[in-house]
Enzyme design. Structure first.
Site, PDB file in Angstrom:
ATOM      1  N   GLY A   1     -75.352   2.992  48.230  1.00 44.32           N
ATOM      2  CA  GLY A   1     -74.920   4.023  47.276  1.00 44.32           C
ATOM      3  C   GLY A   1     -74.510   3.392  45.952  1.00 44.32           C
ATOM      4  O   GLY A   1     -73.882   2.342  45.938  1.00 44.32           O
TER       5      GLY A   1
ATOM      6  N   ARG B   1     -81.882   3.072  49.591  1.00 44.59           N
ATOM      7  CA  ARG B   1     -81.687   2.653  50.980  1.00 44.59           C
ATOM      8  C   ARG B   1     -83.103   2.355  51.482  1.00 44.59           C
ATOM      9  O   ARG B   1     -84.010   3.153  51.275  1.00 44.59           O
ATOM     10  CB  ARG B   1     -80.974   3.742  51.769  1.00 44.59           C
ATOM     11  CG  ARG B   1     -79.545   3.944  51.222  1.00 44.59           C
ATOM     12  CD  ARG B   1     -78.620   4.658  52.168  1.00 44.59           C
ATOM     13  NE  ARG B   1     -77.230   4.470  51.760  1.00 44.59           N
ATOM     14  CZ  ARG B   1     -76.526   5.364  51.050  1.00 44.59           C
ATOM     15  NH1 ARG B   1     -77.055   6.504  50.685  1.00 44.59           N
ATOM     16  NH2 ARG B   1     -75.275   5.116  50.733  1.00 44.59           N
TER      17      ARG B   1
ATOM     18  N   ASP C   1     -71.436  -3.064  52.996  1.00 43.00           N
ATOM     19  CA  ASP C   1     -71.610  -3.786  54.259  1.00 43.00           C
ATOM     20  C   ASP C   1     -73.055  -3.825  54.737  1.00 43.00           C
ATOM     21  O   ASP C   1     -73.537  -4.850  55.207  1.00 43.00           O
ATOM     22  CB  ASP C   1     -70.799  -3.069  55.346  1.00 43.00           C
ATOM     23  CG  ASP C   1     -69.502  -3.776  55.623  1.00 43.00           C
ATOM     24  OD1 ASP C   1     -69.378  -4.941  55.223  1.00 43.00           O
ATOM     25  OD2 ASP C   1     -68.622  -3.155  56.250  1.00 43.00           O
TER      26      ASP C   1
ATOM     27  N   THR D   1     -69.179  -0.369  46.254  1.00 42.10           N
ATOM     28  CA  THR D   1     -69.184   0.941  46.923  1.00 42.10           C
ATOM     29  C   THR D   1     -67.896   1.673  46.556  1.00 42.10           C
ATOM     30  O   THR D   1     -66.845   1.040  46.426  1.00 42.10           O
ATOM     31  CB  THR D   1     -69.296   0.834  48.461  1.00 42.10           C
ATOM     32  OG1 THR D   1     -68.936   2.099  49.028  1.00 42.10           O
ATOM     33  CG2 THR D   1     -68.388  -0.225  49.062  1.00 42.10           C
TER      34      THR D   1
ATOM     35  N   ASP E   1     -66.333   3.516  48.510  1.00 45.46           N
ATOM     36  CA  ASP E   1     -65.580   3.816  49.735  1.00 45.46           C
ATOM     37  C   ASP E   1     -64.444   2.825  50.049  1.00 45.46           C
ATOM     38  O   ASP E   1     -63.597   3.119  50.886  1.00 45.46           O
ATOM     39  CB  ASP E   1     -66.525   3.838  50.947  1.00 45.46           C
ATOM     40  CG  ASP E   1     -67.635   4.862  50.793  1.00 45.46           C
ATOM     41  OD1 ASP E   1     -67.404   5.888  50.135  1.00 45.46           O
ATOM     42  OD2 ASP E   1     -68.739   4.626  51.324  1.00 45.46           O
TER      43      ASP E   1
ATOM     44  N   ASP F   1     -64.664   0.313  51.848  1.00 43.80           N
ATOM     45  CA  ASP F   1     -64.727   0.138  53.311  1.00 43.80           C
ATOM     46  C   ASP F   1     -65.318  -1.207  53.719  1.00 43.80           C
ATOM     47  O   ASP F   1     -65.888  -1.333  54.799  1.00 43.80           O
ATOM     48  CB  ASP F   1     -65.535   1.291  53.933  1.00 43.80           C
ATOM     49  CG  ASP F   1     -66.975   1.330  53.438  1.00 43.80           C
ATOM     50  OD1 ASP F   1     -67.294   0.621  52.468  1.00 43.80           O
ATOM     51  OD2 ASP F   1     -67.781   2.065  54.022  1.00 43.80           O
TER      52      ASP F   1
ATOM     53  N   ARG G   1     -67.195   7.974  53.429  1.00 44.16           N
ATOM     54  CA  ARG G   1     -67.990   7.741  54.652  1.00 44.16           C
ATOM     55  C   ARG G   1     -67.064   7.739  55.866  1.00 44.16           C
ATOM     56  O   ARG G   1     -66.404   8.730  56.091  1.00 44.16           O
ATOM     57  CB  ARG G   1     -68.780   6.445  54.531  1.00 44.16           C
ATOM     58  CG  ARG G   1     -70.058   6.511  55.378  1.00 44.16           C
ATOM     59  CD  ARG G   1     -70.819   5.240  55.359  1.00 44.16           C
ATOM     60  NE  ARG G   1     -71.510   5.041  54.101  1.00 44.16           N
ATOM     61  CZ  ARG G   1     -72.664   4.419  53.972  1.00 44.16           C
ATOM     62  NH1 ARG G   1     -73.262   3.926  55.036  1.00 44.16           N
ATOM     63  NH2 ARG G   1     -73.221   4.264  52.814  1.00 44.16           N
TER      64      ARG G   1
HETATM   65  P1  ADP Z   1     -74.221  -0.031  51.857  1.00 44.11           P
HETATM   66  O1  ADP Z   1     -74.736  -1.328  51.381  1.00 44.11           O
HETATM   67  O2  ADP Z   1     -73.588   0.776  50.752  1.00 44.11           O
HETATM   68  O3  ADP Z   1     -73.349  -0.168  53.089  1.00 44.11           O
HETATM   69  P2  ADP Z   1     -76.398   0.971  53.541  1.00 44.11           P
HETATM   70  O4  ADP Z   1     -75.651   0.818  54.827  1.00 44.11           O
HETATM   71  O5  ADP Z   1     -77.188   2.191  53.338  1.00 44.11           O
HETATM   72  O6  ADP Z   1     -75.467   0.877  52.247  1.00 44.11           O
HETATM   73  O7  ADP Z   1     -77.363  -0.304  53.416  1.00 44.11           O
HETATM   74  C1  ADP Z   1     -78.168  -0.511  52.265  1.00 44.11           C
HETATM   75  C2  ADP Z   1     -79.471  -1.156  52.668  1.00 44.11           C
HETATM   76  O8  ADP Z   1     -79.210  -2.441  53.238  1.00 44.11           O
HETATM   77  C3  ADP Z   1     -80.276  -0.425  53.737  1.00 44.11           C
HETATM   78  O9  ADP Z   1     -81.047   0.644  53.237  1.00 44.11           O
HETATM   79  C4  ADP Z   1     -81.172  -1.532  54.237  1.00 44.11           C
HETATM   80  O10 ADP Z   1     -82.235  -1.777  53.345  1.00 44.11           O
HETATM   81  C5  ADP Z   1     -80.226  -2.744  54.187  1.00 44.11           C
HETATM   82  N1  ADP Z   1     -79.634  -2.954  55.517  1.00 44.11           N
HETATM   83  C6  ADP Z   1     -78.609  -2.293  56.096  1.00 44.11           C
HETATM   84  N2  ADP Z   1     -78.370  -2.737  57.338  1.00 44.11           N
HETATM   85  C7  ADP Z   1     -79.275  -3.708  57.567  1.00 44.11           C
HETATM   86  C8  ADP Z   1     -79.568  -4.568  58.668  1.00 44.11           C
HETATM   87  N3  ADP Z   1     -78.861  -4.507  59.810  1.00 44.11           N
HETATM   88  N4  ADP Z   1     -80.600  -5.437  58.542  1.00 44.11           N
HETATM   89  C9  ADP Z   1     -81.324  -5.513  57.404  1.00 44.11           C
HETATM   90  N5  ADP Z   1     -81.088  -4.724  56.328  1.00 44.11           N
HETATM   91  C10 ADP Z   1     -80.089  -3.844  56.401  1.00 44.11           C
HETATM   92  O1  F6P Z   2     -71.085   4.967  50.348  1.00 42.22           O
HETATM   93  C1  F6P Z   2     -70.886   5.827  49.272  1.00 42.22           C
HETATM   94  C2  F6P Z   2     -71.109   7.261  49.687  1.00 42.22           C
HETATM   95  O2  F6P Z   2     -70.949   8.088  48.553  1.00 42.22           O
HETATM   96  C3  F6P Z   2     -70.215   7.754  50.838  1.00 42.22           C
HETATM   97  O3  F6P Z   2     -68.917   8.077  50.398  1.00 42.22           O
HETATM   98  C4  F6P Z   2     -71.009   8.901  51.368  1.00 42.22           C
HETATM   99  O4  F6P Z   2     -70.747   9.077  52.741  1.00 42.22           O
HETATM  100  C5  F6P Z   2     -72.435   8.465  51.166  1.00 42.22           C
HETATM  101  O5  F6P Z   2     -72.419   7.432  50.190  1.00 42.22           O
HETATM  102  C6  F6P Z   2     -73.350   9.558  50.703  1.00 42.22           C
HETATM  103  O6  F6P Z   2     -74.629   9.045  50.656  1.00 42.22           O
HETATM  104  P1  F6P Z   2     -75.861   9.788  49.960  1.00 42.22           P
HETATM  105  O7  F6P Z   2     -75.680   9.662  48.483  1.00 42.22           O
HETATM  106  O8  F6P Z   2     -77.049   9.052  50.459  1.00 42.22           O
HETATM  107  O9  F6P Z   2     -75.811  11.222  50.391  1.00 42.22           O
END
Ligand code: ADP
Ligand code: F6P
Length: 323
Positions: A14, A75, A106, A128, A130, A132, A174
Site C-alpha cells: 500500500g 501488489r 512486512d 505503511t 499501519d 504494523d 489492517r
Molecule cells: P506490505 O508490503 O504493505 O505488507 P503486501 O503484504 O501486500 O504489502 O506485500 C507486497 C508485495 O510483497 C506482494 O504483493 C508480493 O509481491 C510481495 N510479497 C509478500 N509476501 C511475499 C512472500 N512471502 N514472498 C515473496 N513476495 C512476497
Molecule cells: O496497509 C495499508 C492499508 O491501507 C491497510 O490499512 C488496509 O487494510 C489496506 O492497506 C487496504 O488495501 P487496499 O488499498 O488494497 O484496499
C-alpha cells in the site's frame, strides 16, 4: 571497497505519505555517494517486467510534499512464486542492479528476503500507514494518516454534537490497532475497539454512553479499528440499545493520501539516507527501523522475526480519559 555500484529502488504494498520523501533521499544521497540509482515502477511488477529507468537528482524534484508514490506501487502475486523471483533476478542483472532498496511493509520485506536468497542484496525501509512492522516503532506514513483521521474526527464531532448523536468511525490499520488507539486518545473518543483487545459491546460501549448521557454528555465518538470492522452494525446496535441516534463513517482510502507531515518527511529522509549509507559500505540485507527513538538497521531475518505489541498502558489511558 564496496562492490555495489548500481542500486534499484521501488515502493511496494500500500502507498503511504512520505514514500516520495524516502525515494528522494535514496536517490539524492545515493548519487551523492557515487552510486547509480535505478527507479523501478509499480513494485515488484516493475522489477519482473523491466519497468526501470535511471534516476537523476532532478527526477525527484518537487515530490517531497506529495502523497502517494511517484514510482507507483503494486501488489504482485507473481513475485510470491519461484518463477517470479527468477524473472526478477534476471531482470535486475539486465539493468546491472547490484542491490535493491524496498520501501514497503512486512509483505514487501518477505519478498525482499527471497531476492536476497537469490543473490540480490536488499535494504528495506518501513513504508505503511499501519505502523504494523514488528521491528520498527514507526513506519513512514503513519503520522500523516493519524493526522488525517484526527481532522476527520474533529469534523465529525461538530455534527455529532449538533445532533446529539453517536458517531462510529472505522479507521484503517489492517490487523493492527495503532492508528485507532492513538486517534482515539487524541480525538477524545468514548471508546476504541481494537483487534488486539477483546471487548464487550454492552460493558465497553453501551453502558458508558448511557452513563455519559446521564451526566449531560451531548455527543459520542466511538473508534473502530479496521481489524475489528463492522462499524455499520455496531452503530445500529448502539442506536437500538441506547436510543441515541448513531451514524457510522468508514473513512477508507482518504487516510492513505495527502501531503506528508513534517515528521513523516524528516523520518523518511533520514531513513532513505541510512539505506544508501549502508549500501555504500557494501552491506546488504538490512531493514532500517526506529528503535528506542533512534534510526537503526537490523539483519533482515532477525527483523522479520521481531514482534511488537500495542501498549496496554495506552489502552488503559484511553479508557480512563473517556470517563
Ligand atoms: P506490505 O508490503 O504493505 O505488507 P503486501 O503484504 O501486500 O504489502 O506485500 C507486497 C508485495 O510483497 C506482494 O504483493 C508480493 O509481491 C510481495 N510479497 C509478500 N509476501 C511475499 C512472500 N512471502 N514472498 C515473496 N513476495 C512476497
Ligand atoms: O496497509 C495499508 C492499508 O491501507 C491497510 O490499512 C488496509 O487494510 C489496506 O492497506 C487496504 O488495501 P487496499 O488499498 O488494497 O484496499
Amino acid at each position: 571497497m564496496s562492490a555495489i555500484k548500481t542500486i534499484g529502488v521501488l515502493t511496494s504494498g500500500g502507498d503511504a505519505p512520505g514514500m516520495n520523501a524516502a525515494l528522494r533521499a535514496v536517490v539524492r544521497t545515493g548519487i551523492y555517494h557515487g552510486l547509480k540509482v535505478m527507479g523501478i515502477r509499480k513494485g515488484y511488477n516493475g522489477l519482473i517486467n523491466g519497468d526501470i529507468t535511471e534516476m537523476s537528482l532532478r527526477s525527484v524534484s518537487d515530490i517531497i510534499h506529495r502523497g502517494g508514490t511517484v514510482l507507483q506501487t503494486a501488489r504482485c502475486p507473481e513475485f510470491k512464486t519461484e518463477e517470479g523471483i527468477k524473472k526478477a533476478v534476471s531482470m535486475a542483472k539486465v539493468f546491472g542492479i547490484d542491490a535493491l532498496v524496498v520501501i514497503g511493509g512486512d509483505g514487501s520485506y518477505k519478498g525482499a528476503r527471497e531476492l536476497s536468497k537469490a543473490g540480490i542484496g536488499v535494504v528495506g525501509l518501513p513504508g505503511t500507514i499501519d505502523n504494523d512492522i514488528g521491528c520498527s516503532e514507526y513506519t513512514i506514513g503513519y503520522d500523516t494518516a493519524m493526522n488525517t483521521v484526527q481532522d476527520a474526527i474533529d469534523k465529525i464531532r461538530d455534527t455529532a454534537y449538533s445532533h446529539e448523536r453517536c458517531s462510529v468511525l472505522e479507521v484503517m490499520g489492517r490487523h493492527a490497532g495503532y492508528i485507532a488507539l492513538n486517534v482515539g486518545i487524541a480525538g477524545g473518543a468514548e471508546a476504541v475497539l481494537l483487534p488486539e483487545k477483546a471487548f464487550d459491546i454492552n460493558k465497553d460501549i453501551v453502558k458508558p454512553i448511557i452513563e455519559g448521557r446521564n451526566r449531560g454528555k451531548k455527543h459520542y465518538v466511538i473508534i473502530v479499528a479496521e481489524g475489528v470492522g463492522g462499524a455499520i452494525e455496531i452503530a445500529k446496535e448502539i442506536q437500538e440499545k441506547t436510543g441515541i441516534e448513531a451514524r457510522a463513517t468508514i473513512l477508507g482510502h482518504i487516510q492513505r493520501g495527502g501531503s506528508p507531515t513534517v515528521y513523516d518527511r524528516v523520518m523518511a529522509s533520514m531513513m532513505g539516507a541510512r539505506a544508501t549509507e549502508i549500501l555504500k559500505n557494501g552491506i546488504v540485507n538490512r531493514i532500517v527501523s526506529l528503535k528506542d527513538n533512534k534510526i537503526v538497521d537490523i539483519e533482515i531475518n532477525e527483523a522479520l522475526d521481531m514482534k511488537k505489541s500495542i501498549d496496554d498502558g495506552m489502552i488503559e489511558l484511553s479508557r480512563i480519559l473517556a470517563l
